[in-house]
Write a protein that holds these residues in place. Structure first.
Motif, PDB file in Angstrom:
ATOM      1  N   CYS A 100       0.819  -1.213   0.000  1.00 29.05           N
ATOM      2  CA  CYS A 100       0.000   0.000   0.000  1.00 29.05           C
ATOM      3  C   CYS A 100       0.854   1.266   0.000  1.00 29.05           C
ATOM      4  O   CYS A 100       0.386   2.339   0.409  1.00 29.05           O
ATOM      5  N   HIS A 101       2.097   1.148  -0.454  1.00 32.58           N
ATOM      6  CA  HIS A 101       3.018   2.298  -0.467  1.00 32.58           C
ATOM      7  C   HIS A 101       2.451   3.404  -1.366  1.00 32.58           C
ATOM      8  O   HIS A 101       2.327   3.230  -2.581  1.00 32.58           O
ATOM      9  N   PHE A 102       2.096   4.540  -0.765  1.00 35.79           N
ATOM     10  CA  PHE A 102       1.440   5.616  -1.517  1.00 35.79           C
ATOM     11  C   PHE A 102       2.339   6.826  -1.735  1.00 35.79           C
ATOM     12  O   PHE A 102       1.956   7.743  -2.474  1.00 35.79           O
ATOM     13  N   ARG A 103       3.497   6.860  -1.124  1.00 34.23           N
ATOM     14  CA  ARG A 103       4.419   7.986  -1.331  1.00 34.23           C
ATOM     15  C   ARG A 103       5.319   7.657  -2.517  1.00 34.23           C
ATOM     16  O   ARG A 103       6.464   7.227  -2.365  1.00 34.23           O
ATOM     17  N   TRP A 104       4.790   7.867  -3.704  1.00 34.75           N
ATOM     18  CA  TRP A 104       5.473   7.427  -4.909  1.00 34.75           C
ATOM     19  C   TRP A 104       6.778   8.183  -5.133  1.00 34.75           C
ATOM     20  O   TRP A 104       7.632   7.728  -5.890  1.00 34.75           O
ATOM     21  N   GLY A 105       6.935   9.329  -4.504  1.00 35.09           N
ATOM     22  CA  GLY A 105       8.177  10.073  -4.656  1.00 35.09           C
ATOM     23  C   GLY A 105       9.342   9.447  -3.907  1.00 35.09           C
ATOM     24  O   GLY A 105      10.495   9.791  -4.153  1.00 35.09           O
ATOM     25  N   ASN A 106       9.059   8.533  -2.980  1.00 33.05           N
ATOM     26  CA  ASN A 106      10.100   7.845  -2.214  1.00 33.05           C
ATOM     27  C   ASN A 106      10.223   6.418  -2.728  1.00 33.05           C
ATOM     28  O   ASN A 106       9.260   5.644  -2.653  1.00 33.05           O
ATOM     29  N   VAL A 132       3.179  28.236 -12.601  1.00 30.30           N
ATOM     30  CA  VAL A 132       3.540  26.821 -12.594  1.00 30.30           C
ATOM     31  C   VAL A 132       2.312  25.950 -12.362  1.00 30.30           C
ATOM     32  O   VAL A 132       2.157  24.883 -12.971  1.00 30.30           O
ATOM     33  N   ALA A 133       1.401  26.396 -11.502  1.00 28.31           N
ATOM     34  CA  ALA A 133       0.234  25.586 -11.162  1.00 28.31           C
ATOM     35  C   ALA A 133      -0.779  25.506 -12.296  1.00 28.31           C
ATOM     36  O   ALA A 133      -1.468  24.490 -12.436  1.00 28.31           O
ATOM     37  N   THR A 134      -0.878  26.544 -13.119  1.00 25.36           N
ATOM     38  CA  THR A 134      -1.976  26.614 -14.089  1.00 25.36           C
ATOM     39  C   THR A 134      -1.541  26.549 -15.543  1.00 25.36           C
ATOM     40  O   THR A 134      -2.383  26.305 -16.410  1.00 25.36           O
ATOM     41  N   ASN A 135      -0.261  26.775 -15.836  1.00 24.28           N
ATOM     42  CA  ASN A 135       0.181  26.838 -17.230  1.00 24.28           C
ATOM     43  C   ASN A 135       1.016  25.607 -17.567  1.00 24.28           C
ATOM     44  O   ASN A 135       2.149  25.474 -17.113  1.00 24.28           O
ATOM     45  N   PRO A 136       0.484  24.683 -18.377  1.00 21.46           N
ATOM     46  CA  PRO A 136       1.245  23.472 -18.714  1.00 21.46           C
ATOM     47  C   PRO A 136       2.567  23.759 -19.413  1.00 21.46           C
ATOM     48  O   PRO A 136       3.484  22.922 -19.365  1.00 21.46           O
ATOM     49  N   ALA A 137       2.711  24.925 -20.030  1.00 18.02           N
ATOM     50  CA  ALA A 137       3.958  25.244 -20.734  1.00 18.02           C
ATOM     51  C   ALA A 137       5.107  25.491 -19.775  1.00 18.02           C
ATOM     52  O   ALA A 137       6.277  25.451 -20.185  1.00 18.02           O
ATOM     53  N   TYR A 138       4.810  25.745 -18.511  1.00 17.96           N
ATOM     54  CA  TYR A 138       5.844  26.083 -17.537  1.00 17.96           C
ATOM     55  C   TYR A 138       6.091  24.983 -16.512  1.00 17.96           C
ATOM     56  O   TYR A 138       6.722  25.227 -15.485  1.00 17.96           O
ATOM     57  N   ARG A 139       5.619  23.790 -16.760  1.00 17.03           N
ATOM     58  CA  ARG A 139       5.784  22.748 -15.743  1.00 17.03           C
ATOM     59  C   ARG A 139       5.989  21.384 -16.396  1.00 17.03           C
ATOM     60  O   ARG A 139       5.565  21.143 -17.540  1.00 17.03           O
ATOM     61  N   ASP A 140       6.631  20.520 -15.649  1.00 18.26           N
ATOM     62  CA  ASP A 140       6.738  19.106 -15.996  1.00 18.26           C
ATOM     63  C   ASP A 140       5.923  18.321 -14.977  1.00 18.26           C
ATOM     64  O   ASP A 140       5.838  18.698 -13.805  1.00 18.26           O
ATOM     65  N   GLU A 141       5.333  17.221 -15.410  1.00 19.33           N
ATOM     66  CA  GLU A 141       4.551  16.374 -14.511  1.00 19.33           C
ATOM     67  C   GLU A 141       5.298  15.071 -14.283  1.00 19.33           C
ATOM     68  O   GLU A 141       5.830  14.475 -15.210  1.00 19.33           O
ATOM     69  N   ARG A 142       5.299  14.655 -13.000  1.00 19.97           N
ATOM     70  CA  ARG A 142       6.069  13.495 -12.610  1.00 19.97           C
ATOM     71  C   ARG A 142       5.186  12.518 -11.841  1.00 19.97           C
ATOM     72  O   ARG A 142       4.136  12.882 -11.320  1.00 19.97           O
ATOM     73  N   GLU A 143       5.654  11.273 -11.758  1.00 20.87           N
ATOM     74  CA  GLU A 143       4.982  10.282 -10.908  1.00 20.87           C
ATOM     75  C   GLU A 143       5.525  10.467  -9.508  1.00 20.87           C
ATOM     76  O   GLU A 143       6.553   9.926  -9.132  1.00 20.87           O
ATOM     77  N   GLU A 144       4.817  11.272  -8.728  1.00 17.94           N
ATOM     78  CA  GLU A 144       5.296  11.690  -7.417  1.00 17.94           C
ATOM     79  C   GLU A 144       4.219  11.476  -6.363  1.00 17.94           C
ATOM     80  O   GLU A 144       3.102  11.055  -6.668  1.00 17.94           O
ATOM     81  N   SER A 145       4.562  11.800  -5.126  1.00 18.47           N
ATOM     82  CA  SER A 145       3.591  11.795  -4.039  1.00 18.47           C
ATOM     83  C   SER A 145       2.573  12.901  -4.277  1.00 18.47           C
ATOM     84  O   SER A 145       2.823  13.878  -5.008  1.00 18.47           O
ATOM     85  N   ARG A 146       1.397  12.763  -3.640  1.00 16.33           N
ATOM     86  CA  ARG A 146       0.348  13.760  -3.818  1.00 16.33           C
ATOM     87  C   ARG A 146       0.858  15.129  -3.386  1.00 16.33           C
ATOM     88  O   ARG A 146       1.469  15.299  -2.344  1.00 16.33           O
ATOM     89  N   GLY A 147       0.613  16.145  -4.246  1.00 17.52           N
ATOM     90  CA  GLY A 147       1.046  17.497  -3.968  1.00 17.52           C
ATOM     91  C   GLY A 147       2.397  17.839  -4.553  1.00 17.52           C
ATOM     92  O   GLY A 147       2.814  19.001  -4.507  1.00 17.52           O
TER      93      GLY A 147
END
Length: 573
Positions: free
Chosen positions: A415-421, A485-500
């Protein structure tokens, strides 16, 4: 002949009168017996006698309060995210408004607890130690919550000491309640406000208090951005009971409380849009997502919590299967709040923080369900039964505070949910890590305050401590207080990370804003190493010795990286 007929009729009337008298006496006797018989229908739950006074009322309260305070002392800490609220409170008190970065063109709502920020701004205005004020305020709310739940159990579930003491021990020994009582976040004030709203509306069937319940719901709405959902849970519980019992008084009280909550929600949304130019907090853009990954993490989050604290599902199961527990008036309403909290957590995927922070508001209502199960076991005066249930729940839950677990590690790792670790962390290890980060970042923040100028820009992910202790303009690479960063997809990368932590500012955004500093650390002076050739091309390393007299570790130094834009910094990240 006429006289004989009249005599016969008179005799019939006398016989009818005698039968009626016997029937009345029989009905009266039966009614008295029915009045003495305990009501066991689910539609008409048994109402306990008044709660005892004096020392008998105090012992259950102490049974919950003492272990809670002992655990809270063990888990005394501050969360880095709390410093985000502290920074907003500091800027509000200084006249900059509700802004994280003074001087930004348009303010960004990077907090989720408006009322908590306003409360802490009073401490800043008076020059108080805001981190300490936050911890003490949160601890006081946690203690008040324990007392309120125990008193509710005594007055509305069972006044017998065996039940009240058992419920108090169940609640007071829950590690998540203690952990989040000193974190500096608004978790405990929020949980207390929810329970007070529930108690004011549903605690006294004869006198539901709509105005007081409504004021508590106003606090719920203003203490957390998603508070309107929890207010809806409490109002739904009150509305369902009023409809089921045809209770006009409760319906009017719930209507009044709902009107106050709805007016507050509408006003808050309009004020947010007028001030920030957005209908939802910026944190919602940065953290909230829908999709398979969110729901999978939500399941893992709840699954971890149930495996780490199995005494809670045991109590809920006992309340569900014992008929006597279902007859307690508060059981259905409490179960609705617990189920709604779990459903919401599954929907948003939880978060990365320790000890199931999102599920803490459900704990007081889990204690009410435990008390209902204990009352059912106590029928017939068998006090050992609720005591045995309490002992089982505590034995299954309390060891997690010392990193001892009933569920096998393989189950918890599944049940490991902290995907960033990459490495699985137990909840205690996660708490130690969060506490260590906040202490380390606080040290760096205090050092930065000595060796940087107000308004200089710096990128950071742990923005709370850096922001509170300095007057730097923080470029938040995770987007919590960064609208672009929060609203413009051109300024961010998305990762498989922990929530937040799923989004991160990309190089295009950093090239646009051109921050001055890229990072800071505090090291021992003999551990500071020069930059390698590639690093030296992009950064200049600044080293500032720190004094032990200023509260820093002995022989330590602040290492600050300044970006070299004139030599192509940023071209390779």
């Amino acid at each position: 002949a006429g006289g004989s007929g009249r005599a016969t009729g008179a005799r019939r009337e006398k016989r009818r009168a005698r039968r009626g008298a016997r029937g009345d006496r029989g009905l009266g006797f039966g009614a008295a017996r029915r009045r003495r018989r305990p009501v066991s229908s689910p539609d008409r739950p048994t109402v306990p006698p008044p709660a005892p006074g004096g020392a008998r009322a105090l012992w259950p309260v102490l049974a919950g309060l003492v272990p809670f305070l002992v655990l809270a002392l063990r888990f005394d800490w501050l969360c880095d995210d709390a410093f985000i609220s502290f920074r907003y409170a500091k800027n509000l008190a200084a006249g900059h408004g509700l802004r994280f970065n003074p001087g930004e063109h348009r303010p960004v709502e990077g907090y989720t607890n408006f009322l908590w920020v306003v409360w802490l701004s009073l401490s800043e205005r008076l020059g108080g130690p805001t981190p300490l004020v936050a911890r003490l305020s949160s601890l006081a709310c946690g203690a008040a919550l324990v007392v309120a739940v125990v008193r509710f159990v005594q007055s509305r579930v069972s006044a017998r000491p065996a039940v009240a003491v058992s419920a108090a021990l169940f609640l007071g020994t829950l590690p998540p309640l203690a952990v989040w009582s000193t974190s500096g976040l608004a978790t405990m004030p929020f949980a207390l406000a929810i329970f007070l709203a529930f108690e004011r509306l549903l605690g006294d069937p004869a006198r539901p208090r709509g105005l007081q319940g409504g004021l508590a719901l106003v606090a719920v709405v203003l203490l957390r951005a998603d508070g309107f959902g929890f207010a809806g849970l409490v109002l739904s519980a009150a509305g369902l009971r009023a409809w089921r019992r045809r209770d006009a008084r409760l319906a009017r009280a719930a209507g009044l409380a709902g009107a106050l909550a709805a007016a507050t929600v509408a006003t808050h949304f309009l004020a947010r849009h007028a001030y920030y130019g957005d209908w939802v907090p910026n944190t919602a853009h940065a953290k909230v997502d829908t999709g398979r990954d969110t729901y999978v993490q939500g399941l893992q989050y709840v699954g971890t919590w149930l495996l780490v604290f199995p005494g809670v599902p045991l109590a809920l199961l006992a309340a569900a299967i014992l008929p006597g527990a279902r007859r307690v008036a508060s059981s259905g309403a409490a179960a609705l709040v617990v189920a709604g909290t779990v459903a919401y957590t599954l929907l948003v995927g939880g978060d990365f923080m320790t000890m199931g922070r999102f599920l803490v508001p459900a704990l007081p209502f889990a204690a009410l369900l435990f008390a209902a199960a204990a009352r059912a076991l106590d029928e017939g005066g068998r006090a050992w039964r609720p005591a045995a249930l309490a002992a089982a729940c505590v034995a299954l839950t309390l060891p997690a505070a010392f990193d001892l677990h009933v569920a096998p590690r393989a189950w918890r790792e599944a049940c490991h949910f902290r995907w960033g670790n990459r490495r699985y962390l137990t909840e205690l290890e996660s708490w130690r890590r969060m506490k260590g980060h906040a202490e380390e970042w606080s040290t760096i923040g205090r050092a930065l305050a000595l060796h940087t100028e107000p308004g200089e820009t710096m990128t950071a992910s742990g923005i709370g401590c850096f922001g509170y202790y300095t007057d730097l303009f923080i470029v938040d690479v995770l987007g919590l207080v960064n609208r672009e960063v929060a609203t413009n997809p051109a300024y961010r990368d998305e990762r498989e990370e922990s929530r937040g932590h799923q989004i991160h500012a990309n190089q295009a955004y950093l090239d646009l804003v051109r921050p001055k500093y890229a990072g800071a650390h505090v090291y021992r002076r003999d551990e500071v190493k020069p930059l390698n050739e590639r690093q030296a091309r992009d950064f200049e390393q600044l080293v500032f010795p720190l004094e032990e007299a200023d509260g820093f570790p002995p022989d330590s130094a602040l290492v600050l990286l300044r970006i070299r834009y004139d030599e192509g910094a940023g071209s390779e990240g």
